[in-house]
Scaffold this active site. Structure first.
Site, short mmCIF file in Angstrom:
data_model
loop_
_atom_site.label_atom_id
_atom_site.label_comp_id
_atom_site.label_asym_id
_atom_site.label_seq_id
_atom_site.Cartn_x
_atom_site.Cartn_y
_atom_site.Cartn_z
N PHE A 1 0.86 -1.19 0.00
CA PHE A 1 0.00 0.00 0.00
C PHE A 1 0.90 1.24 0.00
O PHE A 1 1.68 1.44 0.93
CB PHE A 1 -0.92 0.04 1.23
CG PHE A 1 -1.90 1.17 1.16
CD1 PHE A 1 -3.17 0.97 0.64
CD2 PHE A 1 -1.55 2.45 1.58
CE1 PHE A 1 -4.08 2.04 0.55
CE2 PHE A 1 -2.44 3.51 1.48
CZ PHE A 1 -3.71 3.30 0.96
N ASP B 1 9.33 3.09 1.76
CA ASP B 1 8.14 3.86 2.17
C ASP B 1 7.96 3.68 3.67
O ASP B 1 7.46 2.65 4.13
CB ASP B 1 6.93 3.35 1.38
CG ASP B 1 5.63 4.02 1.79
OD1 ASP B 1 5.61 4.72 2.83
OD2 ASP B 1 4.61 3.83 1.09
N LYS C 1 2.32 10.78 8.29
CA LYS C 1 1.65 10.30 9.51
C LYS C 1 2.25 10.90 10.79
O LYS C 1 2.08 12.07 11.04
CB LYS C 1 1.68 8.77 9.53
CG LYS C 1 0.75 8.19 8.43
CD LYS C 1 0.44 6.74 8.66
CE LYS C 1 -0.32 6.12 7.52
NZ LYS C 1 -1.73 5.97 7.76
N THR D 1 1.95 23.98 -4.46
CA THR D 1 1.77 25.27 -3.78
C THR D 1 2.34 25.24 -2.36
O THR D 1 3.21 26.03 -2.01
CB THR D 1 0.28 25.65 -3.73
OG1 THR D 1 -0.24 25.62 -5.04
CG2 THR D 1 0.09 27.03 -3.12
#
Ligand SMILES: Cc1ncc(COP(=O)(O)O)c(C=O)c1O
Length: 496
Positions: A214, A323, A354, A378
């Protein structure tokens, strides 16, 4: 009494009238300055209770609510306990999908925005790529680079886990093409063809990922996510290679030879896929991997697997992206889970989000694009979140929370192993590091029933994969909390 206690205790009083002990409230000092109920409080027959159900129906009028479990009261939530709007106080070992490092309403975090400079940083959120504040270089150096994985000296900040992976993929593609192009500039053909999504400007490169992984739900990241069909169905995907991730037999110590074979099988698949995709003219530029596959079922791979994976990447000129969105931030017993693996070289890219409040990725100079606006958006992160992170890191140090994770994790893991031997027909395969733990149930129906019955017994856990329950407590979770979880878990298992 601190203003924190003044705010929390009178309200908490209504939740715990029985064994009042401190200021008339049944609570315990779970953490040096943070007060909690002594144990979970469950006042409704169902969770969600009636007030949550009413709010859910209001919300459904404007938003889809299929994932909403209950409505929380974040004013009352404290320490390891999440309070809901129906007066329940659940011991939270799921922590907003592994995202709350110091529990709820930590007094030191409550204080942060009382400082006017911090408040101004929060309200004047800059477009960081173009108008960073004067403190930004120092904040990056003293806070984020201070926790950088060993060997990585550059940081690109982002917002969430998905967009961190998404931009890390781009960095990898730019690195790969720069290796081919060398010092030459872009050709006119490249500049024209990329505008219509065609090679050579938009090259056919790929990212290899693993079954069960994931990495997020945005379009690029979704092509590397393979945990559940519901995340992917109806959405176009890149044809990128997907290798098998080790599926171990537990206990690990009794299945060494078999699990080693499993490593070898998966690694040889990685090598074959890299070769296959080169032949297909979609060369693999990077491999993305979680140190522990989380949403996919808390699937672990051995340190030897990760070291061999890195070797394959190096020998094929492919970048290794680890990751750490879910594993980063301390709950595995090290700040970065991949530190457990003793890799020969630093990973090329490490993504996070997280518990670290903002997203981003660490890398080295080779993965920093030379031209402006190639990796950009941005906000590019949020200095307000970095101020919170700074205080979180200080609390982790001051309160020795890494040692706490180790101690509480030992108790929780041993307790799960004990439950596994008491209820072998219901539980198996306890695994994990620190407090980042999981256990499998006999099937998904049993798993779902345990998770919902645990909630009705005051313990908020989460499911992952087909049959697993995952534990993701905050770093302030202590042995006493572990014992509460284990007692209630035992009662639930007995009741099944
Ligand atoms: C390992 C991993 N990577 C990426 C993501 C995506 O993060 P986000 O939901 O912040 O986009 C998650 C989310 O759970 C994750 O666990």
């Amino acid at each position: 009494m601190s203003s924190f206690l003044v705010n929390v205790l009178p309200k908490a009083h209504t939740y715990a009238r029985s064994k009042c002990s401190i200021y008339g409230v049944n609570c315990m000092k779970a953490y040096s300055t943070n007060w909690e109920p002594k144990e979970p409080i469950v006042r409704t027959k169902t969770i969600p209770g009636p007030k949550s159900a009413e709010l859910k129906s209001q919300l459904s009028a404007v938003q889809s609510t299929g994932t909403v479990q209950f409505f929380a009261d974040y004013e009352k939530s404290t320490g390891n306990y999440i309070f809901d709007v129906d007066g329940n106080a659940l011991l939270d070992v799921y922590t907003q999908i592994s995202s709350v490092p110091l529990g709820y309403n930590h007094p030191r975090l409550l204080n942060i925005f009382k400082d006017e400079n911090n408040l101004k940083t929060l309200i004047n959120r800059p477009a960081l790529g173009v108008f960073p504040g004067k403190e930004w270089p120092d904040k990056l150096n003293s806070i984020l680079l201070n926790i950088a994985p060993k060997g990585l000296n550059k940081i690109t900040t982002m917002m969430c886990g998905s967009c961190s992976n998404e931009n890390a993929f781009k960095s990898i593609f730019l690195w790969y093409q720069t290796k081919i192009r060398g010092e030459k500039g872009f050709t006119a053909e490249e500049m024209n063809s990329c505008m219509i999504n065609m090679p050579p400007g938009a090259p056919n490169l790929s990212i290899l990922s693993f079954k069960g992984a994931f990495h997020g739900r945005t379009l690029g990241a979704l092509s590397t996510t393979h945990s559940k069909y519901i995340h992917k169905i109806d959405v176009p995907s890149f044809d990128w290679p997907i290798a098998s991730f080790p599926q171990y037999k537990y206990p690990l110590e009794d299945n060494v030879a078999e699990n080693k074979k499993e490593d070898e099988k998966c690694l040889s698949e990685v090598q074959s896929l890299i070769e296959e995709y080169k032949k297909k003219d979609k060369p693999v530029a990077g491999v993305i991997v979680e140190p522990i596959q989380s949403e996919g079922g808390d699937n672990e791979a051995s340190p030897a697997f990760f070291r061999a994976l890195q070797k394959i990447c190096k020998s094929n000129g492919v970048a290794l992206l680890i990751d750490e969105v879910q594993t980063g931030g301390g709950s595995t017993g090290k700040f970065w889970c991949h530190e457990h693996f003793n890799l020969e070289y630093p990973p090329d890219v490490v993504t996070f989000s997280k518990k670290l409040q903002l997203g981003g990725y660490f890398h080295n100079d080779d993965f920093a694009p030379k031209e402006p606006y190639r990796i950009f958006n941005t906000w590019m992160g949020d200095p307000g979140k970095v101020i919170l992170l700074e205080e979180i890191l200080k609390v982790i140090k001051d309160e020795k929370l890494m040692a706490n994770v180790e101690a509480a994790g030992k108790v929780l893991k041993q307790g799960l192993l004990n439950l596994e031997s008491e209820f072998p027909q219901l539980l198996n395969s306890t695994r994990g590091r620190g407090t980042f733990l999981a256990v499998n149930c006999s099937n998904s129906k049993v798993r779902d029933s345990i998770v919902s019955t645990l909630r009705l017994n005051g313990i908020q856990t989460g499911g992952c994969g087909e049959v697993s329950i995952r534990f993701r407590p905050a770093l302030i979770f202590k042995e006493a909390h572990a014992n509460i979880v284990l007692d209630r878990f035992r009662n639930v298992l007995r009741s099944l």
